[in-house]
Design an enzyme around this catalytic site. Structure first.
Site, PDB file in Angstrom:
ATOM      1  N   ARG A  68       0.831  -1.208   0.000  1.00 38.08           N
ATOM      2  CA  ARG A  68       0.000   0.000   0.000  1.00 38.08           C
ATOM      3  C   ARG A  68       0.866   1.259   0.000  1.00 38.08           C
ATOM      4  O   ARG A  68       0.520   2.265  -0.631  1.00 38.08           O
ATOM      5  CB  ARG A  68      -0.942  -0.008   1.206  1.00 38.08           C
ATOM      6  N   HIS A  72       0.293   4.456  -2.540  1.00 35.15           N
ATOM      7  CA  HIS A  72      -0.010   5.791  -2.045  1.00 35.15           C
ATOM      8  C   HIS A  72       1.102   6.779  -2.390  1.00 35.15           C
ATOM      9  O   HIS A  72       0.834   7.981  -2.549  1.00 35.15           O
ATOM     10  CB  HIS A  72      -0.250   5.748  -0.537  1.00 35.15           C
ATOM     11  N   ASP A  73       2.319   6.316  -2.495  1.00 37.20           N
ATOM     12  CA  ASP A  73       3.408   7.199  -2.914  1.00 37.20           C
ATOM     13  C   ASP A  73       3.251   7.595  -4.376  1.00 37.20           C
ATOM     14  O   ASP A  73       3.313   8.780  -4.724  1.00 37.20           O
ATOM     15  CB  ASP A  73       4.753   6.504  -2.698  1.00 37.20           C
ATOM     16  N   GLY A  78       3.792  11.295  -8.315  1.00 38.28           N
ATOM     17  CA  GLY A  78       4.674  10.277  -8.865  1.00 38.28           C
ATOM     18  C   GLY A  78       5.403   9.451  -7.827  1.00 38.28           C
ATOM     19  O   GLY A  78       5.337   9.707  -6.618  1.00 38.28           O
ATOM     20  N   SER A  82       8.085  10.520  -1.617  1.00 41.26           N
ATOM     21  CA  SER A  82       7.653  11.663  -0.803  1.00 41.26           C
ATOM     22  C   SER A  82       6.809  11.239   0.393  1.00 41.26           C
ATOM     23  O   SER A  82       6.795  11.927   1.421  1.00 41.26           O
ATOM     24  CB  SER A  82       6.878  12.664  -1.662  1.00 41.26           C
ATOM     25  N   ASN A 100      -3.987   8.835   4.317  1.00 42.27           N
ATOM     26  CA  ASN A 100      -2.786   8.144   4.786  1.00 42.27           C
ATOM     27  C   ASN A 100      -2.722   7.939   6.290  1.00 42.27           C
ATOM     28  O   ASN A 100      -2.193   6.929   6.766  1.00 42.27           O
ATOM     29  CB  ASN A 100      -1.536   8.928   4.362  1.00 42.27           C
ATOM     30  N   PRO A 169      -8.327   8.611  -3.808  1.00 45.70           N
ATOM     31  CA  PRO A 169      -9.777   8.559  -3.576  1.00 45.70           C
ATOM     32  C   PRO A 169     -10.121   7.784  -2.310  1.00 45.70           C
ATOM     33  O   PRO A 169      -9.483   6.795  -1.989  1.00 45.70           O
ATOM     34  CB  PRO A 169     -10.301   7.848  -4.823  1.00 45.70           C
ATOM     35  N   HIS A 202      -6.319  -5.032  -1.994  1.00 49.67           N
ATOM     36  CA  HIS A 202      -7.486  -5.552  -1.295  1.00 49.67           C
ATOM     37  C   HIS A 202      -7.638  -7.063  -1.413  1.00 49.67           C
ATOM     38  O   HIS A 202      -8.605  -7.621  -0.921  1.00 49.67           O
ATOM     39  CB  HIS A 202      -8.744  -4.817  -1.768  1.00 49.67           C
ATOM     40  N   THR A 203      -6.712  -7.709  -2.060  1.00 49.44           N
ATOM     41  CA  THR A 203      -6.650  -9.159  -1.968  1.00 49.44           C
ATOM     42  C   THR A 203      -5.974  -9.585  -0.663  1.00 49.44           C
ATOM     43  O   THR A 203      -6.062 -10.735  -0.261  1.00 49.44           O
ATOM     44  CB  THR A 203      -5.887  -9.754  -3.169  1.00 49.44           C
TER      45      THR A 203
END
Length: 329
Positions: A68, A72-73, A78, A82, A100, A169, A202-203
């Site tokens: 994850r 999210h990064d 990109g 960060s 986050n 999202p 989500h698996t």
């Protein structure tokens, strides 16, 4: 022998598919390569794999958290590392952005990997590249496919909490919002579905009660038994039990496989955003395909995560190679 031949053929097909996407991916990817550290750090991959394996052996759910982190990064300006930067009195990072703050974990494991790599190849490997390798190794350790990771990214010197709030999202997103979020970073609906919804793994993994309470209490388009079961650990409205956890994939919560798509076909998606992928819309056919074929899912996941790794990567003289992933040099 037939089994070995089939396995070898599939591995070659996955590698070929990934390489095809390399050729047609984003322009930044032209500066990334599979052998970027072959000479400068030949022990990179076994060093990362050993540390990640130990972390997942201690806590199986850590593999989902590490995967994850990479998603999210990459979705915020990109794949530049960060998300790893800590807040300071004069700097606001992305860790406390709404998507986050209660979702991403595993920063300590990244620290351990960085420390181990710095011990054998000081000042060479970027934190952004480490996130990509860690994500791959996490998937493999959890039973998923292997793929060659393109490398050569450099680390951002800045971060954007506002961009994190804007780009990632929430679990309440409808399909239109999910598709739009992916299109904004150059990815398509196949990439969205291959990432199993809300571009989180989500698996595998867990979700907080606050993320699925409204879905299990107020929606009618959900399997009744699943809703009743999840209500037991997520009682009431505005409950003090917001942080109670439930598996995103109740069939195999710590194995990277295709069963989450079977769940969606059965109306057993834990999050509203997940079930949106199978709700009479344009994603239905892909969900059905992946629910039937683990080979198709593995192949498309590899292609999609390779494409995502190309998103706005810093290369060349841009950015830096951080000595500590939590702060700029």
């Amino acid at each position: 022998m037939a089994s070995s031949t089939t396995s070898a053929s599939f591995s070659m097909a996955v590698l070929t598919s990934a390489c095809v996407w390399v050729l047609i991916g984003a322009s930044a990817s032209a500066q990334l390569s599979f052998d970027y550290y072959t000479r400068s750090c030949p022990v990179l991959f076994p060093t990362v794999r050993l540390t990640v394996g130990a972390a997942i052996a201690r806590e199986a759910q850590m593999g989902a958290s590490l995967l994850r982190l990479f998603f999210h990064d990459c979705f915020v300006n990109g794949c530049d590392g960060s998300i790893l930067l800590d807040d300071t009195p004069t700097f606001t990072g992305e860790k406390n952005a709404a998507p986050n703050v209660h979702s991403v974990q595993g920063f300590e494991v990244v620290d351990q990997v960085k420390s181990a790599v710095e011990g054998v190849c000081p000042g060479i490997i970027s934190c952004a590249d480490l996130l990509a390798i860690i994500a791959r190794d996490s998937v493999v350790i959890l039973g998923g496919p292997w793929w060659p990771v393109k490398l050569g990214r450099r680390d951002a010197r800045s971060a954007s909490q506002a961009a994190a709030n804007e780009s990632i999202p929430p679990p309440t997103s409808d399909l239109k919002k999910l598709i739009s979020s992916f299109q904004n970073v150059g990815l398509n609906i196949r990439d969205l579905v291959a990432f199993a919804g809300n571009f989180s793994p989500h698996t595998v993994g867990l979700s907080r009660c606050t993320n699925f309470r409204d879905w299990v209490y107020n929606e009618t388009d959900i399997d009744v038994l699943l809703a009743q079961t999840r209500k037991l650990g997520c009682p009431g409205v505005n409950s003090i039990d917001d942080d109670n956890l439930a598996p995103l994939d109740f069939r195999s919560p710590i194995t990277f496989d295709h069963s989450c798509y079977y769940n969606l076909v059965q109306r057993r998606g834990l999050l509203h955003s997940d079930q949106q992928l199978f709700n009479g819309g344009p994603a239905d056919s892909l969900v059905k395909l992946y629910s039937r074929s683990p080979v198709a899912f593995d192949k498309d996941f590899v292609v999609s995560i390779t494409r995502m790794g190309d998103v706005k990567s810093l290369t060349g003289s841009n950015g830096e190679i951080r000595r500590n992933c939590r702060r700029v040099n």
